[in-house]
Design an enzyme around this catalytic site. Structure first.
Site, PDB file in Angstrom:
ATOM      1  N   GLU A 142     108.864  28.360  19.516  1.00 17.48           N
ATOM      2  CA  GLU A 142     109.605  29.540  19.995  1.00 17.48           C
ATOM      3  C   GLU A 142     110.127  29.318  21.416  1.00 17.48           C
ATOM      4  O   GLU A 142     110.930  30.100  21.913  1.00 17.48           O
ATOM      5  CB  GLU A 142     108.682  30.771  20.040  1.00 17.48           C
ATOM      6  N   ASP A 167      90.746  21.345  23.210  1.00 15.06           N
ATOM      7  CA  ASP A 167      89.342  20.928  23.234  1.00 15.06           C
ATOM      8  C   ASP A 167      88.721  21.014  21.832  1.00 15.06           C
ATOM      9  O   ASP A 167      88.920  22.009  21.118  1.00 15.06           O
ATOM     10  CB  ASP A 167      88.607  21.886  24.185  1.00 15.06           C
TER      11      ASP A 167
HETATM   12  C1  GLC Z   1      85.014  18.678  25.016  1.00 17.78           C
HETATM   13  C2  GLC Z   1      85.110  18.531  26.514  1.00 17.78           C
HETATM   14  C3  GLC Z   1      83.731  18.427  27.058  1.00 17.78           C
HETATM   15  C4  GLC Z   1      82.992  19.706  26.738  1.00 17.78           C
HETATM   16  C5  GLC Z   1      83.004  19.977  25.244  1.00 17.78           C
HETATM   17  C6  GLC Z   1      82.627  21.393  24.951  1.00 17.78           C
HETATM   18  O1  GLC Z   1      84.498  17.561  24.425  1.00 17.78           O
HETATM   19  O2  GLC Z   1      85.904  17.425  26.813  1.00 17.78           O
HETATM   20  O3  GLC Z   1      83.716  18.200  28.444  1.00 17.78           O
HETATM   21  O4  GLC Z   1      81.678  19.636  27.179  1.00 17.78           O
HETATM   22  O5  GLC Z   1      84.291  19.815  24.694  1.00 17.78           O
HETATM   23  O6  GLC Z   1      83.658  22.256  25.322  1.00 17.78           O
END
Ligand code: GLC
Length: 582
Positions: free
Chosen positions: A297, A230
Site C-alpha cells: 500500500e 523477530d
Molecule cells: C530473537 C532476537 C533475540 C531475542 C529473541 C526473543 O531471536 O534476535 O535477541 O532474545 O528473538 O525475542
C-alpha cells in the site's frame, strides 16, 4: 592495498555458470545493512551508560563513511528490558531509556538525509508481560477474549499441576508458567517460548492480526523502509500443542544443525529432521502474505526480512516467495565452518534456493545473538548458537587467528551477490568478550540456566569509539552497561580510521569496491583448479579467492584490489582472501 599484476599463472577456466542473479533492482536486493543494537552503539544522552537514539543520530556519519546502505535498529520500544528490548510493552512508542518518538523521527530524518534506508525490528511472536494486552488477560477469566490473545491453557496432571506439554524455553527451563488467581489459588498456564516475561501471542486470533497490521502501518506512516521480523518462524503452533523433544544437537532456535546443505553433506545425512510443533508451521505464510500486501500500500520499496532459523535452505526459501517476505537471514551461512568445501556448498545451496523463488540471498556472519565471528571462527569446539562462550567454554578461541579468519570471511562474504548484514563492531574486528564478570551478565539465558549457559552478553558490549576517552567514547558519563575490556583501545574507531591495514579500513575498501563493481546485483561463476580449501569465483569484473586452508595458493593474474591481509609474494597465504580485478 597496493596493486600487483601477477604473471605466469593463468586463471582457472570457469566451471559452472549458474544464473544466480535475483530478479529486480529494488534497493534491498543488494544492500549492505548495518545492525545497530541501540543499547551498545552510543550513549548520546550521556547519563546512564546505555546507548540511545540521540547517540545513534550523532554517530551516523561514521556509517556513511563506512559505506553501508541501510540501518537495522534492534528494538527501542517501551519495554521493561527483561530481554534487552525484545520484550515489548508498547509497540508504538520509544522507551525513555532510548529517548522519545521525536528522537526517532530525528534519527530517521537524518538517516534519509544521509542516503541511508532505515529498518526497524518487529517482535510479533510475544509481547512483554507488562503489555496492556497481557495485563488485561491476567485480570480476565479463563476463556475470555482477553485471554484468547495469548496462549493460555489448563494444566495436565490430576489437578492441572503439570504444564500443558513438555516444551522447553529457548532460554532454558520450561516454556510454560502458571498463574496464581486473585484468591490465591493456582490458575491457568501460559506459553512463553522465551522468558516468562515474554508471553506468546495467539496468532490464530484475528484480533492479534488486526493489531499488528496497525503496528506495521504506524511505522510505515512514519516513513520506515521496512522491518526485520523477530522469530518469524514461531508465530503459529501445531494444533493440539503436541509434546516435542528437540534433537540434542539442534539449535535452540530451530534448524536441523545440518547447515542447510544438501542432505548428503549435512550432519544428519539421509535423515529428514522433524519439524518442531512451535517452529516453521505452514500457517505462518498467510500472515506474511497479509503483511506483504500492507507494505504494497506504500510508496517506495519497503522490505520485510525474516529472522527464521529454518533449515534446509530450500525450506527457508518459502519465507521469501514473491508474495511473502523479501529477505530471510541466511543462518545456514552464518553457521558454516571456515572450510572450503562447506563454504562452497552453502553458497551454492543459498543462491540456488533463493534464486529459485526470485529472491536475493542474504549473508550474515554476526549479530546480537551469536558469538562474534572474530572469535567464533577460531573456536576449536562447537558452541551451540545462543549459548555464548565464557571462561569455561570448550575450544577457547585464539584472538589473532579469529580476527585473521574473520577478515578473510568478511572479504569473501561482501563479494557475494545479494544483501549482506554487518553487525555493529565487526568493522572494528571486535572479539567476543569472554571474561565478563558473572555479576555483570544480563542475558536471561544466564539466569534461566543458573549460569550453565553464558548467553549473548559477550557480543553486546558497548562499542569503543575513542581510545583515550572514558568508556572509549561510548558516552560522556564514562559508564557502560556491560563492562568494556581494559585492552580495547586498539579496537577504537579513532585508532583505526585512516590506518592502512586496519579492520575498519578493510571494511571501507570492501564496501567501496563492492558498490563500484555492483557486486550485490551480480552473478557468480565458480572457478576450478584450486585446492579444496579454496573458494574461488568470479562476480562480474572481480575474481575472489578465499584460502581457508594453511598452505599458500598461487593467484591468477590481475590487479589485487583488496586483500584481507598484506602479503608481498604472489602466493595467497592461508586464512586470507583477495579480490582481483580480472
Ligand atoms: C530473537 C532476537 C533475540 C531475542 C529473541 C526473543 O531471536 O534476535 O535477541 O532474545 O528473538 O525475542
Amino acid at each position: 592495498m597496493n596493486s600487483d599484476t601477477l604473471q605466469g599463472i593463468s586463471a582457472p577456466a570457469p566451471a559452472s555458470v549458474v544464473p544466480f542473479r535475483s530478479s529486480g533492482s529494488e534497493w534491498w536486493r543488494s544492500a549492505v545493512i548495518y545492525q545497530i543494537y541501540p543499547r551498545s552503539f552510543a550513549d548520546g544522552m550521556g547519563d546512564d551508560g546505555l546507548g540511545d537514539l540521540i547517540g545513534i543520530t550523532e554517530r551516523m556519519p561514521a556509517l556513511v563513511e563506512l559505506g553501508v546502505d541501510a540501518i537495522w535498529l534492534s528494538p527501542f520500544y517501551t519495554s521493561p528490558q527483561k530481554d534487552a528490548g525484545y520484550d515489548v510493552a508498547d509497540y508504538c512508542d520509544v522507551d525513555p531509556i532510548f529517548g522519545t518518538l521525536a528522537d526517532f523521527d530525528a534519527l530517521q530524518a537524518r538517516a534519509h538525509e544521509l542516503g541511508l534506508k532505515l529498518i526497524v525490528d518487529l517482535v510479533p511472536n510475544h509481547s512483554s508481560d507488562q503489555h496492556a494486552w497481557f495485563q488485561a488477560a491476567l485480570v480476565s477469566p479463563a476463556g475470555s477474549p482477553e485471554r484468547d490473545r495469548y496462549m493460555f491453557s489448563e494444566g495436565t496432571g490430576t489437578d492441572g499441576e503439570l504444564p500443558p506439554n513438555n516444551w522447553e524455553s529457548v532460554f532454558g527451563g520450561p516454556a510454560w508458567s502458571r498463574l496464581t488467581n486473585a484468591d490465591g489459588t493456582a490458575g491457568q498456564w501460559y506459553l512463553h517460548l522465551f522468558d516468562p516475561s515474554q508471553p506468546d501471542l495467539n496468532w490464530q486470533n484475528p484480533w492479534v492480526r488486526e493489531k499488528f497490521r496497525d503496528i506495521l502501518r504506524f511505522w510505515l506512516d512514519r516513513g520506515v523502509d521496512g522491518f526485520r521480523v523477530d522469530v518469524a518462524h514461531g508465530l503459529i503452533k501445531a494444533a493440539g500443542l503436541p509434546d516435542y523433544t528437540p534433537p540434542a544437537d539442534g539449535g535452540s532456535m530451530g534448524g536441523s544443525g545440518s547447515l542447510g546443505l544438501e542432505p548428503e553433506i549435512g550432519a544428519h545425512a539421509g535423515t529428514e529432521p522433524s519439524t518442531p510443533p512451535y517452529w516453521a508451521q505452514d500457517g505462518v505464510h498467510e500472515i506474511y502474505r497479509d503483511w506483504h500486501s500492507v507494505l504494497e500500500e506504500y510508496e517506495g520499496d519497503r522490505v520485510l526480512c525474516a529472522e527464521a532459523w529454518v533449515e534446509p535452505l530450500t525450506t527457508l526459501a518459502r519465507w521469501v516467495r514473491p508474495d511473502e517476505m523479501h529477505q530471510a537471514f541466511n543462518f545456514s551461512y552464518l553457521e558454516t565452518p571456515w572450510s572450503g568445501p562447506t563454504m562452497r556448498a552453502v553458497i551454492n545451496s543459498s543462491l540456488t534456493a533463493f534464486t529459485g523463488v526470485g529472491a536475493p540471498s542474504t549473508w550474515v556472519l554476526s549479530n546480537h545473538d551469536v558469538v562474534r565471528h572474530a572469535s567464533r571462527l577460531a573456536l576449536t569446539a562447537e558452541n551451540p548458537q545462543g549459548h555464548g562462550i565464557g571462561p569455561r567454554s570448550p575450544g577457547q578461541p585464539e584472538r589473532a587467528l579469529g580476527l585473521r579468519r574473520a577478515r578473510a570471511a568478511t572479504t569473501l562474504m561482501l563479494a557475494l551477490p545479494g544483501s549482506a548484514y554487518v553487525y555493529q563492531g565487526e568493522e572494528l574486528g571486535l572479539p567476543e568478550v569472554i571474561d565478563l564478570p558473572d555479576d555483570a551478565r544480563q542475558d536471561p539465558t544466564w539466569f534461566r540456566t543458573n549460569g550453565e549457559r553464558y548467553g549473548r552478553d559477550g557480543c553486546r558490549v558497548p562499542l569503543p569509539w575513542e581510545a583515550d576517552s572514558p568508556s572509549y567514547g561510548f558516552g560522556d558519563s564514562g559508564k557502560s552497561w556491560l563492562p568494556q575490556p581494559a585492552d580495547w583501545a586498539p579496537y577504537a574507531r579513532d585508532c583505526q580510521r585512516g590506518v592502512v591495514g586496519s579492520t575498519l579500513e578493510l571494511y571501507r575498501a570492501l564496501l567501496a569496491e563492492r558498490a563500484a563493481a555492483d557486486l550485490g546485483l551480480g552473478d557468480i561463476e565458480w572457478l576450478t583448479g584450486y585446492p579444496d580449501a579454496v573458494v574461488a569465483f568470479r562476480n562480474g569484473s572481480v575474481t575472489v579467492i578465499a584460502n581457508t586452508g594453511a598452505a599458500a595458493v598461487a593467484l591468477p593474474a590481475g590487479e589485487i584490489i583488496v586483500a584481507s591481509e598484506a602479503f608481498d609474494t604472489r602466493l595467497l597465504p592461508g586464512d586470507t582472501s583477495v579480490w582481483i580485478r580480472s
